[in-house]
Design a protein around this motif. Structure first.
Motif, PDB file in Angstrom:
ATOM      1  N   LEU A  14     -16.109 149.425  11.860  1.00 49.18           N
ATOM      2  CA  LEU A  14     -15.100 148.630  11.143  1.00 49.18           C
ATOM      3  C   LEU A  14     -14.335 148.694  10.326  1.00 49.18           C
ATOM      4  O   LEU A  14     -12.620 148.454   9.895  1.00 49.18           O
ATOM      5  CB  LEU A  14     -15.871 147.174  10.293  1.00 49.18           C
ATOM      6  N   THR A  17     -11.286 150.872  12.738  1.00 53.91           N
ATOM      7  CA  THR A  17     -10.362 149.911  13.793  1.00 53.91           C
ATOM      8  C   THR A  17      -9.492 149.701  12.738  1.00 53.91           C
ATOM      9  O   THR A  17      -8.592 149.132  12.925  1.00 53.91           O
ATOM     10  CB  THR A  17     -10.651 148.567  14.647  1.00 53.91           C
ATOM     11  N   GLY A  18      -9.840 148.857  11.122  1.00 54.40           N
ATOM     12  CA  GLY A  18      -9.156 148.463  10.474  1.00 54.40           C
ATOM     13  C   GLY A  18      -7.855 149.370   9.525  1.00 54.40           C
ATOM     14  O   GLY A  18      -6.614 148.842  10.274  1.00 54.40           O
ATOM     15  N   ALA A  21      -5.564 150.118  12.569  1.00 56.49           N
ATOM     16  CA  ALA A  21      -4.406 148.200  12.735  1.00 56.49           C
ATOM     17  C   ALA A  21      -3.593 147.936  12.205  1.00 56.49           C
ATOM     18  O   ALA A  21      -2.485 147.439  12.021  1.00 56.49           O
ATOM     19  CB  ALA A  21      -5.380 147.034  12.937  1.00 56.49           C
ATOM     20  N   ASN A  64      -6.745 146.425  19.544  1.00 59.22           N
ATOM     21  CA  ASN A  64      -7.027 146.383  17.769  1.00 59.22           C
ATOM     22  C   ASN A  64      -7.276 146.042  16.720  1.00 59.22           C
ATOM     23  O   ASN A  64      -8.414 145.659  16.562  1.00 59.22           O
ATOM     24  CB  ASN A  64      -6.392 147.439  17.188  1.00 59.22           C
ATOM     25  N   TRP A  65      -7.759 144.574  16.544  1.00 56.42           N
ATOM     26  CA  TRP A  65      -7.130 143.597  15.801  1.00 56.42           C
ATOM     27  C   TRP A  65      -7.989 142.835  16.515  1.00 56.42           C
ATOM     28  O   TRP A  65      -8.670 142.309  15.259  1.00 56.42           O
ATOM     29  CB  TRP A  65      -5.704 142.534  15.431  1.00 56.42           C
ATOM     30  N   VAL A  68     -11.217 144.291  15.775  1.00 56.04           N
ATOM     31  CA  VAL A  68     -11.709 144.938  14.054  1.00 56.04           C
ATOM     32  C   VAL A  68     -11.773 143.415  13.273  1.00 56.04           C
ATOM     33  O   VAL A  68     -13.195 142.821  12.893  1.00 56.04           O
ATOM     34  CB  VAL A  68     -10.178 144.355  12.690  1.00 56.04           C
ATOM     35  N   GLY A  72     -15.930 142.406  11.972  1.00 55.08           N
ATOM     36  CA  GLY A  72     -16.078 142.107  10.922  1.00 55.08           C
ATOM     37  C   GLY A  72     -17.084 140.893  11.052  1.00 55.08           C
ATOM     38  O   GLY A  72     -17.169 140.277   9.973  1.00 55.08           O
ATOM     39  N   THR A 143      -4.683 157.622  15.333  1.00 55.18           N
ATOM     40  CA  THR A 143      -6.007 156.603  16.689  1.00 55.18           C
ATOM     41  C   THR A 143      -7.203 158.355  17.268  1.00 55.18           C
ATOM     42  O   THR A 143      -8.760 157.876  16.852  1.00 55.18           O
ATOM     43  CB  THR A 143      -5.214 156.007  18.095  1.00 55.18           C
TER      44      THR A 143
END
Length: 560
Positions: A14, A17-18, A21, A64-65, A68, A72, A143
């Motif tokens: 998380l 990826t956050g 993003a 990507n988002w 996330v 989450g 990335t």
């Protein structure tokens, strides 16, 4: 079955990826904040290319988002099952995934380094690319780098004994060494204001003349250290650098070759070869250093001795020394890896075509062969030794013969390199003419240049410490060499290393020229490969803090 992503791993995923993003969103904003030039606008003030790239970015950012938000939230049963399938796939293909991501990170990182100002002239096209694509390249690099770190930490047990990953790591270290040395040398060249200075380069012009069938330079822009014979100006040094430049001269013309860039390219390759050589010594268990300590010796080689300033300057004499180190290191590495003695001889013979005293590294290669034979076969077979010696010496003999023929073709004398009649320093020239190229008369002066000369102290001036251009003590310029004063085991390869060092220094003591106009003592590069191998032995298993301190002093001193 425990959900793979629950706990620390899920939180780590998380976090990564956050970060990606947020970084990607900023990159997209930066990419679209300025419209394209009026002549190429297609829609919304942007060109077709920028719209296509923006669309690709939007798709990737959406995914990507989405990831996330997925990570989450509390996973449902179907999410857990899907995640377990993803985990199983990656576990099965983890070597491929890590390899692909690592290579993407390496390539994008190299492009980013090329974009850093001031942009190197030879890759100047990246300056235009950087204005628009630097952010995207950075996101790709970030990335691939973070995902590589994630997979390596998550699947470290599966990767620990994987041979593909071990080879990949070896390659990545070598590639990073090459890129670091190449770009740092290039930027040091630019920062010191020495870029784009082509005085005394010669080899690029001689490469052109070789292609035309000439052995001399027509109307050279400079004639310092050139030899005038029968109305023509000749480069007296052996011709290897010009030969290496011939393909490039054919493609773009010799006058367009930047010899500094080419020298830096070989310098970066030299650092890699030193790393590979020390690694090979460690694999043979002839040295006990960790990989981290080996890398410290690579740093010492690249930034803590005359290789630094010799490598960044593209002048003829210096380029010859750099390519000599390349082929000497190749010869030693080939012997350590038990390659055919033909290859060892070819590498040494090629080095001789740049600096004839390279033949004095043959005892080191020969002794390595003896050590390998002894450890592999339990003894030394006379037939094997004779066979190896003949095969390695034949290419060397051909190289020496080629040099003699080259001399005769230029000056009508097999033994005349043109040094005693060159247009150079009057004092050096007079000494060579009076006492010869090699003479006991020069011993004391060379000892001073090698071991005794100190810099000049001038308080209050712009440069309060000025080097003695005649030479300076190798222990002052590279103080870690003091560790060479050590008790060594009487092993064949160690005896061979000291033999090559000793023979090189004896020859240099008799030489008529100390290396003139230099920082430190540049001829130490003729023996730098065996010296570093011996230094690795002297350090044993540990790298003491005072060695690291002296290493830092070496780097600071040579940068200064």
């Amino acid at each position: 079955v425990m959900n793979f992503f629950i706990g620390t791993t899920r939180r780590f995923a998380l976090l990564i990826t956050g970060i990606l993003a947020i970084a990607g969103s900023l990159v997209l904003f930066y990419f679209l904040r300025m419209p394209s030039e009026t002549g190429v606008q297609f829609l919304f003030g942007y060109s077709r290319t920028r719209l296509l790239l923006a669309l690709i970015l939007v798709i990737l950012l959406t995914a990507n988002w989405g990831l996330v938000f997925w990570l989450g939230s509390k996973p449902a049963k179907w999410q857990t099952q899907l995640e377990d399938k993803v985990h199983a796939w990656f576990h099965e293909h983890i070597a491929f995934s890590v390899s692909a991501l690592s290579l993407i990170a390496l390539i994008s990182g190299a492009v980013l380094l090329g974009m850093l100002p001031p942009v190197i002239r030879s890759i100047g096209f990246l300056e235009a690319v950087a204005t628009r694509l630097a952010g995207i390249v950075f996101w790709v690099f970030l990335t691939s780098l973070l995902l590589t770190l994630f997979f390596r930490s998550t699947y470290h047990e599966a990767l620990r004994e994987n041979k593909t990953i071990a080879r990949l790591d070896y390659f990545l270290i070598a590639a990073i060494i090459f890129l670091a040395v190449f770009f740092l040398y290039e930027h040091i060249l630019i920062w010191t204001g020495a870029a784009n200075q082509s005085r005394y380069s010669y080899w690029n012009l001689l490469a052109d003349e070789f292609l035309r069938g000439n052995l001399y330079l027509k109307n050279p822009p400079e004639n310092h250290d050139l030899t005038l014979y029968n109305g023509h100006w000749y480069v007296p040094m052996p011709p290897l650098p010009a030969i290496l430049m011939m393909p490039l001269a054919y493609l773009i013309g010799g006058e367009n070759i930047d010899t500094s860039d080419l020298s830096i390219l070989f310098s970066a390759a030299n650092a890699v070869l030193i790393f590979l050589t020390l690694e090979q010594l460690a694999q043979h268990k002839w040295i006990k250093l960790s990989r981290g300590a080996i890398l410290l010796l690579v740093v010492l080689f690249a930034f803590g001795n005359p290789h630094l300033w010799v490598g960044i300057r593209g002048r003829a004499w210096f380029v010859s020394q750099i390519v000599t180190v390349t082929f000497l290191a190749l010869a030693v590495l080939a012997t350590l890896r038990s390659w055919s003695p033909w290859w060892v001889g070819i590498c040494l013979g090629t080095a001789i075509l740049a600096r004839p005293n390279s033949i004095l590294t043959w005892p080191f290669a020969f002794a390595i062969m003896l050590q390998v034979f002894k450890e592999t076969n339990g003894g030394l077979g006379l037939q094997q030794i004779i066979n190896w010696s003949i095969k390695s010496l034949l290419p060397i003999g051909l190289a020496v013969s080629a040099l003699l023929i080259y001399n005769h073709a230029r000056f009508g004398n097999f033994l005349d390199f043109g040094y005693t009649t060159l247009n150079g320093d009057p004092g050096i020239l007079a000494s060579a003419q009076k006492y010869g190229m090699f003479s006991p008369h020069f011993i004391m002066n060379n000892i001073k240049a090698m071991f005794l000369y100190m810099p000049w102290i001038q308080p209050g001036s712009r440069w309060p410490i000025l080097p003695s251009s005649t030479g300076m003590s190798i222990f002052l310029v590279t103080p870690p060499l003091l560790y060479l004063f050590h008790r060594y085991e009487p092993k064949w390869w160690i005896i061979g290393a000291w033999s090559s060092v000793f023979l090189n220094f004896v020859l240099l003591l008799l030489y008529h020229n100390t290396g003139a106009h230099q920082f430190g003592y540049r001829y130490i590069l003729d023996a730098i490969v065996p010296l570093l191998a011996l230094l690795a032995v002297a350090l044993d298993k540990k790298t003491p803090w005072h060695f690291i301190l002296l290493l830092m002093i070496s780097i600071i001193f040579n940068l200064y």
